[in-house]
Design a protein around this motif. Structure first.
Motif, mmCIF file in Angstrom:
data_model
loop_
_atom_site.group_PDB
_atom_site.id
_atom_site.type_symbol
_atom_site.label_atom_id
_atom_site.label_comp_id
_atom_site.label_asym_id
_atom_site.label_seq_id
_atom_site.Cartn_x
_atom_site.Cartn_y
_atom_site.Cartn_z
ATOM 1 N N PRO A 3 74.069 60.649 22.583
ATOM 2 C CA PRO A 3 72.267 60.854 22.294
ATOM 3 C C PRO A 3 72.128 59.782 23.245
ATOM 4 C CG PRO A 3 73.587 60.036 20.372
ATOM 5 C CD PRO A 3 74.320 59.970 21.241
ATOM 6 N N HIS A 4 70.899 60.367 24.232
ATOM 7 C CA HIS A 4 70.389 59.620 24.713
ATOM 8 C C HIS A 4 68.967 59.124 24.112
ATOM 9 C CE1 HIS A 4 72.934 59.574 28.588
ATOM 10 N NE2 HIS A 4 72.611 61.573 28.126
ATOM 11 N N PRO A 5 68.935 58.105 23.848
ATOM 12 C CA PRO A 5 67.567 57.314 22.165
ATOM 13 C C PRO A 5 66.185 57.046 23.864
ATOM 14 C CG PRO A 5 69.687 56.125 22.698
ATOM 15 C CD PRO A 5 69.687 57.144 23.536
ATOM 16 N N THR A 6 65.231 57.447 23.315
ATOM 17 C CA THR A 6 63.648 57.328 23.678
ATOM 18 C C THR A 6 63.244 56.628 23.201
ATOM 19 O OG1 THR A 6 62.594 59.351 22.590
ATOM 20 C CG2 THR A 6 63.945 59.945 25.035
ATOM 21 N N ASN A 7 62.241 55.992 24.002
ATOM 22 C CA ASN A 7 61.279 55.030 22.884
ATOM 23 C C ASN A 7 61.622 54.047 22.179
ATOM 24 O OD1 ASN A 7 59.386 56.985 23.132
ATOM 25 N ND2 ASN A 7 59.324 58.209 21.357
ATOM 26 N N TRP A 8 62.240 52.658 23.785
ATOM 27 C CA TRP A 8 62.769 51.499 22.551
ATOM 28 C C TRP A 8 62.302 50.449 22.388
ATOM 29 C CZ3 TRP A 8 67.969 51.265 22.848
ATOM 30 C CH2 TRP A 8 68.899 52.196 22.533
ATOM 31 N N ARG A 9 62.273 49.973 21.231
ATOM 32 C CA ARG A 9 61.698 49.164 20.635
ATOM 33 C C ARG A 9 61.873 47.795 20.132
ATOM 34 N NH1 ARG A 9 61.310 53.747 17.672
ATOM 35 N NH2 ARG A 9 61.469 53.263 14.842
ATOM 36 N N LYS A 10 61.402 46.963 20.556
ATOM 37 C CA LYS A 10 62.016 45.893 19.511
ATOM 38 C C LYS A 10 61.157 45.238 18.229
ATOM 39 C CE LYS A 10 59.924 41.850 22.279
ATOM 40 N NZ LYS A 10 60.590 40.662 23.444
ATOM 41 N N SER A 11 60.842 44.351 17.332
ATOM 42 C CA SER A 11 60.339 44.466 16.691
ATOM 43 C C SER A 11 59.391 43.461 16.633
ATOM 44 C CB SER A 11 60.857 42.885 15.222
ATOM 45 O OG SER A 11 60.090 42.412 14.817
ATOM 46 N N SER A 12 58.075 43.297 16.374
ATOM 47 C CA SER A 12 56.827 42.813 16.514
ATOM 48 C C SER A 12 57.021 41.578 16.686
ATOM 49 C CB SER A 12 55.452 43.828 16.161
ATOM 50 O OG SER A 12 55.621 43.325 14.663
ATOM 51 N N CYS A 25 64.913 56.067 19.217
ATOM 52 C CA CYS A 25 65.569 57.440 18.345
ATOM 53 C C CYS A 25 66.038 58.364 19.001
ATOM 54 C CB CYS A 25 63.330 57.579 18.172
ATOM 55 S SG CYS A 25 62.905 56.335 17.046
ATOM 56 N N PHE A 26 66.174 59.442 18.353
ATOM 57 C CA PHE A 26 67.524 60.351 18.878
ATOM 58 C C PHE A 26 66.950 61.533 18.170
ATOM 59 C CE2 PHE A 26 71.187 58.296 17.821
ATOM 60 C CZ PHE A 26 71.456 59.394 17.147
ATOM 61 N N ASN A 27 67.043 62.376 18.088
ATOM 62 C CA ASN A 27 66.796 63.570 17.129
ATOM 63 C C ASN A 27 66.799 63.317 16.198
ATOM 64 O OD1 ASN A 27 67.059 64.735 19.513
ATOM 65 N ND2 ASN A 27 68.947 66.324 19.345
ATOM 66 N N ASP A 28 68.130 63.034 15.194
ATOM 67 C CA ASP A 28 68.401 62.662 14.015
ATOM 68 C C ASP A 28 69.053 61.372 13.325
ATOM 69 O OD1 ASP A 28 67.471 63.051 11.449
ATOM 70 O OD2 ASP A 28 69.762 63.647 10.961
ATOM 71 N N GLY A 29 68.405 60.160 14.258
ATOM 72 C CA GLY A 29 68.943 58.807 14.314
ATOM 73 C C GLY A 29 69.000 58.020 15.533
ATOM 74 N N ALA A 30 69.030 56.979 14.904
ATOM 75 C CA ALA A 30 68.698 55.842 15.980
ATOM 76 C C ALA A 30 69.718 54.788 16.349
ATOM 77 C CB ALA A 30 68.156 54.853 14.977
ATOM 78 N N ALA A 31 69.733 54.292 17.809
ATOM 79 C CA ALA A 31 70.343 53.405 18.735
ATOM 80 C C ALA A 31 70.220 52.322 18.750
ATOM 81 C CB ALA A 31 70.734 53.990 20.108
ATOM 82 N N VAL A 32 70.734 51.034 18.834
ATOM 83 C CA VAL A 32 70.662 49.345 18.667
ATOM 84 C C VAL A 32 71.115 49.029 20.221
ATOM 85 C CG1 VAL A 32 70.561 47.878 17.462
ATOM 86 C CG2 VAL A 32 70.209 49.440 16.337
ATOM 87 N N ARG A 33 70.819 48.083 21.050
ATOM 88 C CA ARG A 33 71.016 47.418 21.378
ATOM 89 C C ARG A 33 70.895 46.621 21.668
ATOM 90 N NH1 ARG A 33 68.291 50.296 26.708
ATOM 91 N NH2 ARG A 33 65.857 49.468 26.248
ATOM 92 N N ASP A 34 71.241 45.356 22.883
ATOM 93 C CA ASP A 34 70.587 43.730 22.633
ATOM 94 C C ASP A 34 69.518 43.970 24.018
ATOM 95 O OD1 ASP A 34 71.100 41.087 23.116
ATOM 96 O OD2 ASP A 34 72.780 41.291 23.109
ATOM 97 N N THR A 35 68.784 43.144 23.912
ATOM 98 C CA THR A 35 67.992 42.595 24.972
ATOM 99 C C THR A 35 68.444 41.902 25.932
ATOM 100 O OG1 THR A 35 66.783 41.031 23.825
ATOM 101 C CG2 THR A 35 65.634 43.384 23.710
ATOM 102 N N LYS A 36 69.486 41.565 25.313
ATOM 103 C CA LYS A 36 70.452 40.224 26.274
ATOM 104 C C LYS A 36 70.984 41.387 27.772
ATOM 105 C CE LYS A 36 71.787 36.892 23.997
ATOM 106 N NZ LYS A 36 71.485 37.695 21.913
ATOM 107 N N ASP A 37 71.803 41.989 26.912
ATOM 108 C CA ASP A 37 72.403 42.934 27.337
ATOM 109 C C ASP A 37 72.493 43.763 27.719
ATOM 110 O OD1 ASP A 37 74.220 43.727 29.770
ATOM 111 O OD2 ASP A 37 75.879 42.295 28.334
ATOM 112 N N ARG A 38 70.996 44.842 28.119
ATOM 113 C CA ARG A 38 70.657 46.578 28.176
ATOM 114 C C ARG A 38 71.865 47.175 28.805
ATOM 115 N NH1 ARG A 38 65.392 44.447 28.541
ATOM 116 N NH2 ARG A 38 64.093 43.743 26.421
ATOM 117 N N SER A 39 72.942 46.676 29.923
ATOM 118 C CA SER A 39 73.673 47.431 30.179
ATOM 119 C C SER A 39 74.887 47.389 29.521
ATOM 120 C CB SER A 39 73.735 47.323 31.541
ATOM 121 O OG SER A 39 74.285 45.648 31.535
#
Length: 63
Positions: A3-12, A25-39
């Protein structure tokens, strides 16, 4: 197909710090990535798994 998540956000609570994770977020789930290496990609989880994880964090099960 991954899936291709949208609306990436980090903790305030992260402020302007760049060494944190982002959640998307995507349909019925979540995705998590590291901000130091998004690629480097991200991992995905179902909505139910994500809700259980957030519940455990709030219940301080990892402290």
């Amino acid at each position: 197909m991954k899936p291709h998540p949208t609306n990436w956000r980090k903790s305030s609570r992260s402020g302007r710090v760049s060494n944190c994770v982002e959640v998307g977020c995507f349909n019925d789930g979540a995705a998590v990535r590291d901000t130091k290496d998004r690629s480097a990609g991200y991992f995905t989880t179902t909505g139910a798994q994500w809700a259980a994880f957030i519940g455990a964090v709030k219940a301080e099960r990892f402290d």
